[in-house]
Design a protein around this motif. Structure first.
Motif, mmCIF file in Angstrom:
data_model
loop_
_atom_site.group_PDB
_atom_site.id
_atom_site.type_symbol
_atom_site.label_atom_id
_atom_site.label_comp_id
_atom_site.label_asym_id
_atom_site.label_seq_id
_atom_site.Cartn_x
_atom_site.Cartn_y
_atom_site.Cartn_z
ATOM 1 N N LEU A 66 0.836 -1.199 0.000
ATOM 2 C CA LEU A 66 0.000 0.000 0.000
ATOM 3 C C LEU A 66 0.871 1.249 0.000
ATOM 4 N N PRO A 67 1.143 1.817 -1.152
ATOM 5 C CA PRO A 67 1.935 3.047 -1.203
ATOM 6 C C PRO A 67 1.273 4.119 -0.331
ATOM 7 N N GLY A 68 2.086 4.805 0.450
ATOM 8 C CA GLY A 68 1.552 5.838 1.337
ATOM 9 C C GLY A 68 1.206 5.337 2.719
ATOM 10 N N PHE A 69 1.215 4.014 2.893
ATOM 11 C CA PHE A 69 0.968 3.475 4.239
ATOM 12 C C PHE A 69 2.259 3.636 5.040
ATOM 13 N N PRO A 70 2.176 4.079 6.297
ATOM 14 C CA PRO A 70 3.407 4.263 7.075
ATOM 15 C C PRO A 70 4.158 2.947 7.281
ATOM 16 N N GLU A 71 5.491 3.034 7.399
ATOM 17 C CA GLU A 71 6.272 1.823 7.664
ATOM 18 C C GLU A 71 5.800 1.214 8.971
ATOM 19 N N PHE A 72 5.602 -0.105 8.929
ATOM 20 C CA PHE A 72 5.013 -0.798 10.075
ATOM 21 C C PHE A 72 5.474 -2.248 10.009
ATOM 22 N N ASP A 73 6.168 -2.704 11.018
ATOM 23 C CA ASP A 73 6.716 -4.055 11.020
ATOM 24 C C ASP A 73 5.653 -5.051 11.471
ATOM 25 N N VAL A 74 4.887 -5.535 10.505
ATOM 26 C CA VAL A 74 3.778 -6.443 10.796
ATOM 27 C C VAL A 74 3.704 -7.486 9.680
ATOM 28 N N ASP A 75 3.279 -8.695 10.041
ATOM 29 C CA ASP A 75 3.138 -9.752 9.037
ATOM 30 C C ASP A 75 1.899 -9.525 8.178
ATOM 31 N N VAL A 76 1.999 -9.969 6.934
ATOM 32 C CA VAL A 76 0.881 -9.917 5.996
ATOM 33 C C VAL A 76 0.618 -11.354 5.548
ATOM 34 N N TYR A 77 -0.662 -11.708 5.432
ATOM 35 C CA TYR A 77 -1.051 -13.065 5.075
ATOM 36 C C TYR A 77 -1.892 -13.072 3.805
ATOM 37 N N MET A 78 -1.897 -14.207 3.120
ATOM 38 C CA MET A 78 -2.767 -14.409 1.971
ATOM 39 C C MET A 78 -4.140 -14.780 2.540
ATOM 40 N N GLY A 79 -5.119 -13.905 2.342
ATOM 41 C CA GLY A 79 -6.440 -14.128 2.934
ATOM 42 C C GLY A 79 -7.319 -15.069 2.141
ATOM 43 N N GLY A 80 -7.061 -15.157 0.847
ATOM 44 C CA GLY A 80 -7.872 -16.029 -0.001
ATOM 45 C C GLY A 80 -7.827 -15.564 -1.441
ATOM 46 N N PRO A 81 -8.534 -16.287 -2.311
ATOM 47 C CA PRO A 81 -8.446 -16.025 -3.751
ATOM 48 C C PRO A 81 -9.348 -14.918 -4.277
ATOM 49 N N VAL A 82 -10.175 -14.325 -3.418
ATOM 50 C CA VAL A 82 -11.112 -13.302 -3.870
ATOM 51 C C VAL A 82 -10.530 -11.911 -3.594
ATOM 52 N N ALA A 83 -10.638 -11.011 -4.550
ATOM 53 C CA ALA A 83 -10.209 -9.606 -4.410
ATOM 54 C C ALA A 83 -8.756 -9.497 -3.936
ATOM 55 N N THR A 84 -7.864 -10.178 -4.626
ATOM 56 C CA THR A 84 -6.449 -10.170 -4.223
ATOM 57 C C THR A 84 -5.745 -8.849 -4.528
ATOM 58 N N ASP A 85 -6.485 -7.890 -5.048
ATOM 59 C CA ASP A 85 -5.928 -6.554 -5.249
ATOM 60 C C ASP A 85 -6.307 -5.632 -4.091
ATOM 61 N N SER A 86 -6.886 -6.207 -3.036
ATOM 62 C CA SER A 86 -7.323 -5.417 -1.881
ATOM 63 C C SER A 86 -6.725 -5.972 -0.583
ATOM 64 N N ILE A 87 -6.619 -5.091 0.417
ATOM 65 C CA ILE A 87 -6.105 -5.459 1.735
ATOM 66 C C ILE A 87 -7.244 -5.431 2.745
ATOM 67 N N TYR A 88 -7.274 -6.421 3.608
ATOM 68 C CA TYR A 88 -8.271 -6.531 4.668
ATOM 69 C C TYR A 88 -7.524 -6.716 5.979
ATOM 70 N N PHE A 89 -8.234 -6.542 7.097
ATOM 71 C CA PHE A 89 -7.548 -6.708 8.376
ATOM 72 C C PHE A 89 -8.514 -7.084 9.495
ATOM 73 N N ILE A 90 -7.985 -7.859 10.440
ATOM 74 C CA ILE A 90 -8.670 -8.135 11.692
ATOM 75 C C ILE A 90 -7.795 -7.551 12.789
ATOM 76 N N HIS A 91 -8.405 -7.182 13.890
ATOM 77 C CA HIS A 91 -7.647 -6.456 14.906
ATOM 78 C C HIS A 91 -8.310 -6.559 16.281
ATOM 79 N N LYS A 92 -7.607 -5.999 17.266
ATOM 80 C CA LYS A 92 -8.094 -5.969 18.645
ATOM 81 C C LYS A 92 -8.318 -4.524 19.111
ATOM 82 N N LEU A 93 -8.579 -3.623 18.177
ATOM 83 C CA LEU A 93 -8.741 -2.211 18.510
ATOM 84 C C LEU A 93 -10.153 -1.850 18.971
ATOM 85 N N GLY A 94 -11.121 -2.650 18.594
ATOM 86 C CA GLY A 94 -12.495 -2.404 19.009
ATOM 87 C C GLY A 94 -12.974 -1.009 18.663
#
Length: 196
Positions: A66-94
Motif C-alpha cells: 500500500l503506497p503511502g501506508f506508514p512503515e510498520f513491522d507487521v506480518d501480511v497473510y494471503m487471505g484467499g483467492p477473492v479480491a487479491t488486489d485489496s487489503i483486509y484486516f482483523i484487529h483488537k482495537l475495538g
C-alpha cells in the motif's frame, strides 16, 4: 468410501459454521490457497460466508503493498483467492477504530482505514493487535455447506489468542490437534501420499 480411507471422513461436523469459528482444510484439499489452510470466518449468514486464511504468510511489507501506508513491522497473510488486489484486516482495537465489525471476543474486522493509518503513524498500534490479509475467502449461499458435506472442511471453535498468534503453514497441524484425537493421523500424513 473404502473403510481404510474412513480416517479422512469428518465425523464431528456437528459444529456448524458461524462467525468466529474456523475451517480446517482436510489433508488433501487441492489448490495453493486452500491446501492445509485454516480459515477464520468473520461473516456467516444464509447469503454466504467470508473468512481469511490464517496460516499463509506472504513475504512482503504492508507499506510495499500500500503506497503511502506508514512503515510498520507487521506480518501480511494471503487471505484467499477473492479480491487479491485489496487489503483486509482483523484487529483488537475495538471502538478505537470506527466502523469495525465485532467477530469474537476482542477480535474485530475492518474499520476506518484513515484512522488506522493515523494510529500506525503515531505509534499507538501494537503489531500483535492486527493482522493484514491480501484478498479473502468467500462462499455464496449454500456453497460452504456443500463443501462441508463433501468433507472438505472441519469446522471448529477457536481460541482468539491463536487467531492473532504467529502462524505459518505448519500451524495447520496445531489446529488439527486441538480438534481431537480422531484427527491426529491428519497431522503426519504427507501432503502428497505418492511422494511417501
Amino acid at each position: 468410501m473404502n473403510d481404510n480411507l474412513d480416517i479422512f471422513r469428518i465425523k464431528t461436523n456437528d459444529v456448524a459454521p458461524r462467525k468466529g469459528r474456523i475451517l480446517i482444510a482436510e489433508p488433501f484439499l487441492p489448490g495453493s490457497y486452500f491446501n492445509r489452510s485454516v480459515i477464520f470466518l468473520v461473516a456467516y449468514s444464509s447469503k454466504g460466508a467470508v473468512g481469511f486464511i490464517l496460516n499463509k504468510k506472504v513475504d512482503v511489507a504492508i507499506h510495499d503493498i500500500l503506497p503511502g501506508f506508514p512503515e510498520f513491522d507487521v506480518d501480511v497473510y494471503m487471505g484467499g483467492p477473492v479480491a487479491t488486489d485489496s487489503i483486509y484486516f482483523i484487529h483488537k482495537l475495538g471502538e478505537k477504530l470506527p466502523g469495525s465489525i465485532h467477530v469474537l471476543g476482542d477480535l474485530y474486522w475492518g474499520g476506518d482505514f484513515e484512522v488506522l493509518k493515523q494510529l500506525v503513524r503515531n505509534g499507538s498500534l501494537n503489531p500483535a493487535d492486527i493482522r493484514f490479509f491480501v484478498g479473502y475467502s468467500g462462499w455464496d449461499s449454500g456453497q460452504l455447506e456443500q463443501e462441508i458435506k463433501e468433507d472438505s472442511w472441519l469446522v471448529n471453535d477457536v481460541d482468539e489468542k491463536m487467531v492473532m498468534s504467529n502462524l505459518d503453514q505448519a500451524s495447520w497441524g496445531e489446529f488439527v490437534k486441538k480438534v481431537g484425537q480422531r484427527y491426529t493421523i491428519w497431522e503426519n500424513f504427507p501432503e502428497n501420499p505418492a511422494m511417501n
